[in-house]
Motif scaffolding. Structure first.
Motif, PDB file in Angstrom:
ATOM      1  N   ARG A   1       0.827  -1.206   0.000  1.00  0.00           N
ATOM      2  CA  ARG A   1       0.000   0.000   0.000  1.00  0.00           C
ATOM      3  C   ARG A   1       0.863   1.259   0.000  1.00  0.00           C
ATOM      4  O   ARG A   1       0.598   2.213  -0.744  1.00  0.00           O
ATOM      5  CB  ARG A   1      -0.939  -0.018   1.206  1.00  0.00           C
ATOM      6  CG  ARG A   1      -1.939   1.123   1.224  1.00  0.00           C
ATOM      7  CD  ARG A   1      -3.057   0.880   2.225  1.00  0.00           C
ATOM      8  NE  ARG A   1      -2.567   0.635   3.563  1.00  0.00           N
ATOM      9  CZ  ARG A   1      -2.571  -0.559   4.166  1.00  0.00           C
ATOM     10  NH1 ARG A   1      -3.006  -1.628   3.523  1.00  0.00           N
ATOM     11  NH2 ARG A   1      -2.124  -0.703   5.400  1.00  0.00           N
ATOM     12  N   ARG A   2       1.923   1.259   0.804  1.00  0.00           N
ATOM     13  CA  ARG A   2       2.778   2.445   0.869  1.00  0.00           C
ATOM     14  C   ARG A   2       3.545   2.646  -0.433  1.00  0.00           C
ATOM     15  O   ARG A   2       3.731   3.783  -0.885  1.00  0.00           O
ATOM     16  CB  ARG A   2       3.734   2.327   2.054  1.00  0.00           C
ATOM     17  CG  ARG A   2       3.016   2.335   3.399  1.00  0.00           C
ATOM     18  CD  ARG A   2       3.983   2.280   4.554  1.00  0.00           C
ATOM     19  NE  ARG A   2       4.754   3.511   4.663  1.00  0.00           N
ATOM     20  CZ  ARG A   2       5.740   3.698   5.530  1.00  0.00           C
ATOM     21  NH1 ARG A   2       6.069   2.718   6.361  1.00  0.00           N
ATOM     22  NH2 ARG A   2       6.392   4.830   5.572  1.00  0.00           N
ATOM     23  N   ALA A   3       3.979   1.545  -1.046  1.00  0.00           N
ATOM     24  CA  ALA A   3       4.666   1.654  -2.333  1.00  0.00           C
ATOM     25  C   ALA A   3       3.716   2.183  -3.400  1.00  0.00           C
ATOM     26  O   ALA A   3       4.091   3.024  -4.234  1.00  0.00           O
ATOM     27  CB  ALA A   3       5.232   0.295  -2.746  1.00  0.00           C
ATOM     28  N   ALA A   4       2.467   1.707  -3.385  1.00  0.00           N
ATOM     29  CA  ALA A   4       1.490   2.149  -4.378  1.00  0.00           C
ATOM     30  C   ALA A   4       1.165   3.629  -4.218  1.00  0.00           C
ATOM     31  O   ALA A   4       1.076   4.378  -5.202  1.00  0.00           O
ATOM     32  CB  ALA A   4       0.217   1.308  -4.261  1.00  0.00           C
ATOM     33  N   ILE A   5       0.994   4.074  -2.977  1.00  0.00           N
ATOM     34  CA  ILE A   5       0.665   5.479  -2.726  1.00  0.00           C
ATOM     35  C   ILE A   5       1.809   6.392  -3.168  1.00  0.00           C
ATOM     36  O   ILE A   5       1.589   7.480  -3.706  1.00  0.00           O
ATOM     37  CB  ILE A   5       0.339   5.682  -1.234  1.00  0.00           C
ATOM     38  CG1 ILE A   5      -0.989   4.996  -0.889  1.00  0.00           C
ATOM     39  CG2 ILE A   5       0.276   7.167  -0.878  1.00  0.00           C
ATOM     40  CD1 ILE A   5      -1.289   4.950   0.596  1.00  0.00           C
ATOM     41  N   SER A   6       3.033   5.942  -2.956  1.00  0.00           N
ATOM     42  CA  SER A   6       4.187   6.775  -3.310  1.00  0.00           C
ATOM     43  C   SER A   6       4.492   6.762  -4.801  1.00  0.00           C
ATOM     44  O   SER A   6       5.193   7.645  -5.304  1.00  0.00           O
ATOM     45  CB  SER A   6       5.421   6.301  -2.540  1.00  0.00           C
ATOM     46  OG  SER A   6       5.814   4.998  -2.959  1.00  0.00           O
ATOM     47  N   ALA A   7       3.958   5.774  -5.528  1.00  0.00           N
ATOM     48  CA  ALA A   7       4.330   5.606  -6.934  1.00  0.00           C
ATOM     49  C   ALA A   7       3.776   6.708  -7.831  1.00  0.00           C
ATOM     50  O   ALA A   7       4.401   7.065  -8.835  1.00  0.00           O
ATOM     51  CB  ALA A   7       3.862   4.240  -7.434  1.00  0.00           C
ATOM     52  N   GLY A   8       2.597   7.268  -7.497  1.00  0.00           N
ATOM     53  CA  GLY A   8       2.011   8.310  -8.334  1.00  0.00           C
ATOM     54  C   GLY A   8       2.867   9.567  -8.407  1.00  0.00           C
ATOM     55  O   GLY A   8       3.271   9.993  -9.503  1.00  0.00           O
ATOM     56  N   PRO A   9       3.178  10.197  -7.259  1.00  0.00           N
ATOM     57  CA  PRO A   9       4.055  11.371  -7.299  1.00  0.00           C
ATOM     58  C   PRO A   9       5.433  11.059  -7.887  1.00  0.00           C
ATOM     59  O   PRO A   9       6.022  11.898  -8.574  1.00  0.00           O
ATOM     60  CB  PRO A   9       4.154  11.774  -5.821  1.00  0.00           C
ATOM     61  CG  PRO A   9       2.893  11.260  -5.209  1.00  0.00           C
ATOM     62  CD  PRO A   9       2.609   9.970  -5.916  1.00  0.00           C
ATOM     63  N   LEU A  10       5.943   9.862  -7.619  1.00  0.00           N
ATOM     64  CA  LEU A  10       7.243   9.496  -8.169  1.00  0.00           C
ATOM     65  C   LEU A  10       7.184   9.410  -9.691  1.00  0.00           C
ATOM     66  O   LEU A  10       8.099   9.872 -10.386  1.00  0.00           O
ATOM     67  CB  LEU A  10       7.703   8.157  -7.582  1.00  0.00           C
ATOM     68  CG  LEU A  10       9.054   7.629  -8.079  1.00  0.00           C
ATOM     69  CD1 LEU A  10      10.180   8.598  -7.725  1.00  0.00           C
ATOM     70  CD2 LEU A  10       9.330   6.246  -7.487  1.00  0.00           C
ATOM     71  N   MET A  11       6.104   8.839 -10.231  1.00  0.00           N
ATOM     72  CA  MET A  11       5.963   8.755 -11.681  1.00  0.00           C
ATOM     73  C   MET A  11       5.842  10.144 -12.301  1.00  0.00           C
ATOM     74  O   MET A  11       6.419  10.419 -13.366  1.00  0.00           O
ATOM     75  CB  MET A  11       4.743   7.908 -12.039  1.00  0.00           C
ATOM     76  CG  MET A  11       4.548   7.718 -13.541  1.00  0.00           C
ATOM     77  SD  MET A  11       5.924   6.835 -14.340  1.00  0.00           S
ATOM     78  CE  MET A  11       5.564   5.150 -13.816  1.00  0.00           C
ATOM     79  N   ALA A  12       5.110  11.032 -11.640  1.00  0.00           N
ATOM     80  CA  ALA A  12       4.988  12.400 -12.149  1.00  0.00           C
ATOM     81  C   ALA A  12       6.357  13.076 -12.207  1.00  0.00           C
ATOM     82  O   ALA A  12       6.682  13.780 -13.175  1.00  0.00           O
ATOM     83  CB  ALA A  12       4.035  13.201 -11.263  1.00  0.00           C
ATOM     84  N   HIS A  13       7.169  12.852 -11.184  1.00  0.00           N
ATOM     85  CA  HIS A  13       8.523  13.412 -11.161  1.00  0.00           C
ATOM     86  C   HIS A  13       9.359  12.840 -12.300  1.00  0.00           C
ATOM     87  O   HIS A  13      10.082  13.579 -12.991  1.00  0.00           O
ATOM     88  CB  HIS A  13       9.176  13.101  -9.813  1.00  0.00           C
ATOM     89  CG  HIS A  13      10.612  13.513  -9.715  1.00  0.00           C
ATOM     90  ND1 HIS A  13      11.016  14.830  -9.677  1.00  0.00           N
ATOM     91  CD2 HIS A  13      11.751  12.763  -9.663  1.00  0.00           C
ATOM     92  CE1 HIS A  13      12.336  14.885  -9.597  1.00  0.00           C
ATOM     93  NE2 HIS A  13      12.807  13.650  -9.586  1.00  0.00           N
ATOM     94  N   ALA A  14       9.252  11.533 -12.528  1.00  0.00           N
ATOM     95  CA  ALA A  14      10.015  10.891 -13.601  1.00  0.00           C
ATOM     96  C   ALA A  14       9.591  11.426 -14.967  1.00  0.00           C
ATOM     97  O   ALA A  14      10.436  11.686 -15.837  1.00  0.00           O
ATOM     98  CB  ALA A  14       9.827   9.379 -13.538  1.00  0.00           C
TER      99      ALA A  14
END
Length: 355
Positions: free
Chosen positions: A189-202
């Protein structure tokens, strides 16, 4: 920047990444491509525990976190959706090329390994999200493997896709701490929640760097680093508890097997010619030696039986009688008993031997 978004239908990470991109950023995909989907109920009926976790997971508080439909989310934002069985050839590859994407974004995985012709199709490459701090824990079901190995830190990675698994150059990462009582669902769950902002940054980094690829540094796996396979739910040798192992290793194994529904196989032992699955366990007293042989019940505590292990002892706090046939032939339908109930119902006493 033109890009195509690939995901699996009932994938939590894939949904949250797409939701973040569509509602919080200027990056919207030209289309979403999903594999054929049989429907949520049928999917859950046939899914293994790790797949079912993507569609409906139980949080630490017992509240069910449901993942919405990626198909519905995309259509709500007027993004075309296509269902493709094979992206590597035929109509699937032709569809991909028709969009002339500059980039392909994998959010939450794809059921095929992408062939070189797909990887080389977009000039800016293919990027993927992975729920670990690459190059550590490449592979599948990595939340469970991380719990089993007792990590104190995990995270999400965005990396370029190459012709191997999870070995491409890393675009970005985010880290978070892991408690030794966290089940794999918490990490997921924590990895999934963090993946959105991380993808936007990428995506911002890649957009800024085009027409060249974003600057990254190749980070190959450490020498001898394993590739983790799918969790072995059907392998009864893998799931059978070995009491000669240290108690902490057994506790982590039980924790790594935590499920959203105890219908599936889990760590098990034999007692009086019947199989029982351990659903929860806690560490016993800190003593390094117990006054009886391994697998023997030292005493009955208020939480459940205290069992001698190769090093230390463990308390079985939730136990479930197994069905005569193991999944996938049949689900386990008996109620889960707390440790004290189990001892009372099946006449477990000090000196009883678990095998």
């Amino acid at each position: 920047m033109r890009f195509v978004y690939l995901s699996r239908q009932a994938n939590r990470s894939g949904y949250l990444i797409l939701e973040h991109l569509l509602t919080e950023t200027r990056y919207a995909p030209d289309c979403v491509i999903l594999p054929p989907y049989r429907g949520r109920v049928e999917y859950l009926r046939h899914a293994a525990p790790s797949d079912a976790a993507d569609a409906a997971t139980t949080s630490a508080t017992g509240k069910c976190d449901s993942t919405g439909s990626i198909d519905e989310l995309a259509r709500k934002h007027a993004v075309p959706v296509h269902h493709v069985a094979n992206l590597n050839a035929g109509e699937g590859f032709a569809l991909l090329r028709s969009y002339s994407p500059e980039l392909i974004v994998l959010g939450g995985g794809w059921p095929q390994m992408l062939k070189p012709r797909v990887i080389s199709c977009p000039p800016l490459g293919v990027i993927n999200t992975h729920p670990s701090l690459l190059p550590e824990f490449r592979g599948t079901d990595v939340h469970r493997w991380q719990v089993l190995h007792g990590v104190d830190e995990s995270g999400s990675s965005i990396h370029y896709v190459d012709e191997s698994f999870d070995t491409g150059a890393i675009v970005g990462q985010v880290r978070f701490c892991v408690d030794d009582s966290d089940p794999p669902q918490v990490l997921a769950r924590r990895a999934a929640i963090s993946a959105g902002p991380l993808m936007a940054h990428a995506l911002a980094l890649i957009d800024e760097a085009k027409p060249r690829r974003a600057a990254t540094e190749k980070q190959p796996p450490p020498a001898g680093a394993p590739y983790f396979s799918r969790w072995k739910w059907e392998d009864l040798d893998f799931l059978r508890l070995s009491w000669d192992k240290p108690a902490e290793e057994i506790r982590r194994f039980v924790l790594a097997c935590t499920q959203e529904s105890y219908r599936y196989n889990g760590p098990y032992f034999h007692f009086r010619e019947k199989r029982f699955m351990v659903r929860r366990a806690i560490a016993g007293p800190p003593a390094t030696a117990m006054p009886c042989e391994i697998g023997r019940v030292v005493k009955i505590t208020d939480r459940g039986p205290l069992v001698t292990c190769g090093e230390g002892a463990i308390i079985l706090t939730e136990v479930q009688p197994a069905s005569d046939r193991f999944w996938p032939e049949a689900f386990h339908t008996a109620p889960t008993l707390d440790g004290a109930e189990f001892c009372s119902a099946f006449r477990v006493a000090a000196g009883s031997r678990f095998e």
